[in-house]
Write an enzyme that holds these catalytic residues in place. Structure first.
Site, short mmCIF file in Angstrom:
data_model
loop_
_atom_site.label_atom_id
_atom_site.label_comp_id
_atom_site.label_asym_id
_atom_site.label_seq_id
_atom_site.Cartn_x
_atom_site.Cartn_y
_atom_site.Cartn_z
N LYS A 100 -41.89 19.73 -36.31
CA LYS A 100 -41.38 19.37 -34.97
C LYS A 100 -42.35 19.74 -33.86
CE LYS A 100 -40.32 23.52 -33.23
NZ LYS A 100 -40.66 24.04 -31.90
N THR B 20 -37.24 20.69 -28.67
CA THR B 20 -38.65 20.83 -28.29
C THR B 20 -39.20 19.54 -27.69
OG1 THR B 20 -38.71 22.22 -30.26
CG2 THR B 20 -40.75 21.95 -29.10
O1 LIG Z 1 -39.91 26.70 -31.36
C1 LIG Z 1 -39.51 26.66 -30.23
C2 LIG Z 1 -38.13 26.33 -29.87
O2 LIG Z 1 -37.31 26.30 -31.00
C3 LIG Z 1 -40.45 26.91 -29.11
O3 LIG Z 1 -41.18 25.74 -28.90
P1 LIG Z 1 -42.63 25.82 -28.26
O4 LIG Z 1 -43.46 26.66 -29.19
O5 LIG Z 1 -43.08 24.41 -28.18
O6 LIG Z 1 -42.49 26.45 -26.92
#
Ligand SMILES: O=C(CO)COP(=O)(O)O
Ligand SMILES: NC(=O)C1=CN([C@@H]2O[C@H](COP(=O)(O)OP(=O)(O)OC[C@H]3O[C@@H](n4cnc5c(N)ncnc54)[C@H](O)[C@@H]3O)[C@@H](O)[C@H]2O)C=CC1
Length: 324
Positions: free
Chosen positions: A184, A241
């Site tokens: 993701k 995300t």
């Molecule tokens: O894993 C995350 C939310 O579940 C954090 O996402 P980011 O690392 O893109 O900030």
């Protein structure tokens, strides 16, 4: 159950706060001396989780040996550093809860596989899901997947970490929980590109759905279960995300979509955008097993400097095909 945490970034600190609810003692290892000092002196991680008042039962340390009397350790270093910190920590048979989201460059290993090599005697669990660290630390409602083959350990960890605002859902699909979180991040970069390039909300929704198809193809080929990929650690985290500039990965994509070079966006940053490290490894791992991941390949090309319009027109001119 005495909990230790490896990693004093935003997520390690937020999880320490989760584990410290109710006044329980938690030991947090951080790499930076100033993070250790700030947590112990001011109960705030001003470098990585500014503005959150931490429980005074969290003790920070720069000494990995301080974790040796823990009953379980949450491993929250970035994926590319998990091998080094686990090797240095040498925590024997203490259960490890893996919380990083990524695939190791070079070996193409999931973090679980890395941990099994670096800590061969440790039982392994994976905690993953839609969890922005600031919201978790602030006590906002959050649900995660907690995957572990050992049901007794899984139940003990769930009971220890759960609160009304933090709900672990049990799973035995460790690989599935890991793959959702790793993939993701790459797809979030792609969604950020759509935002940065002004391509619209229809395009973003399409990308989430087609990205999920890629995650599912890759996950099933690696032995993940479809229902795990459709759960909190897969689709749940993908939706989170891909929706917000609170995500470092999404924000990186916004910059790329605006035509800013990856080199500049990634230089000198203190926080980690895991998708940038995972993308090329994931593309290679997918190619090696014959899984088609065009969105992941597009992200790799953008990170390598390709022009946004060219990549978008390449994706849109792919041959028409059946949805499933
Ligand atoms: O894993 C995350 C939310 O579940 C954090 O996402 P980011 O690392 O893109 O900030
Ligand atoms: N921040 C979040 O909201 C969430 C993050 N995660 C995951 O947690 C993991 C850690 O991310 P964050 O806590 O957000 O980090 P962060 O971006 O807040 O901080 C960077 C971290 O990297 C560490 N680091 C840098 N170089 C290192 C090295 N050479 N060796 C060991 N550690 C090093 C720093 O000490 C710091 O802890 C990542 O895999 C991330 O995907 C998962 C869920 C939520």
């Amino acid at each position: 159950m005495r909990i230790g945490v490896i990693g004093g970034g935003a997520w390690g600190t937020a999880l320490a706060q989760v584990a410290a609810r109710g006044g329980k003692a938690v030991t947090l290892w951080a790499r930076e001396d100033d993070v250790v000092a700030a947590i112990n002196d001011t109960h705030e991680n001003s470098l990585f989780l500014r503005g959150v008042q931490l429980s005074d039962t969290i003790r920070a340390t720069g000494d990995l040996a301080a974790l040796n009397d823990c009953d379980a350790i949450l491993v929250v270093a970035p994926a590319q550093h998990v091998r080094a910190v686990l090797t240095a920590a040498d925590t024997g048979a203490i259960p490890l809860v893996l919380c990083a989201k990524g695939i190791e460059a070079g070996t193409r290993m999931l973090v679980g596989e890395v941990a099994r090599e670096a800590a061969p005697h440790a039982p392994i669990a994976v905690l993953s899901g839609p969890t922005f660290a600031h919201e978790v630390a602030a006590g906002q409602p959050t649900a995660v997947t907690l995957a572990c083959a050992d049901t007794a350990l899984r139940d003990a960890l769930s009971a220890r970490l759960a609160s009304p605002a933090f709900r672990p859902y049990a799973s035995s699909d460790v690989v599935g929980a890991e793959i959702g979180g790793a993939v993701k991040n790459v797809l979030a970069i792609a969604c950020g590109v759509v935002e940065g390039a002004g391509l619209g909300l229809n395009a973003r929704a399409a990308l989430i759905a087609r990205g999920f198809a890629e995650m599912t193809r890759f996950g099933l080929a690696k032995g993940a279960r479809a229902e795990t990929l459709a759960g909190l650690s897969g689709l749940g985290d993908l939706v989170l995300t891909c929706s917000s500039t609170n995500s470092r990965n999404f924000s990186l994509g916004v910059g790329l979509g605006q035509g800013i070079a990856a080199e500049g966006l990634l230089a000198n940053r203190q926080t980690v955008a895991e998708g940038a490290h995972t993308a090329p490894v994931l593309r290679d791992a997918a190619e090696a097993i014959g899984v088609d991941m065009p969105v992941v390949a597009a992200v790799c090309d953008l990170l390598a400097g390709a022009d946004v319009r060219e990549i978008v027109s390449r994706l849109l001119s792919r041959p028409l095909r059946a949805e499933v």
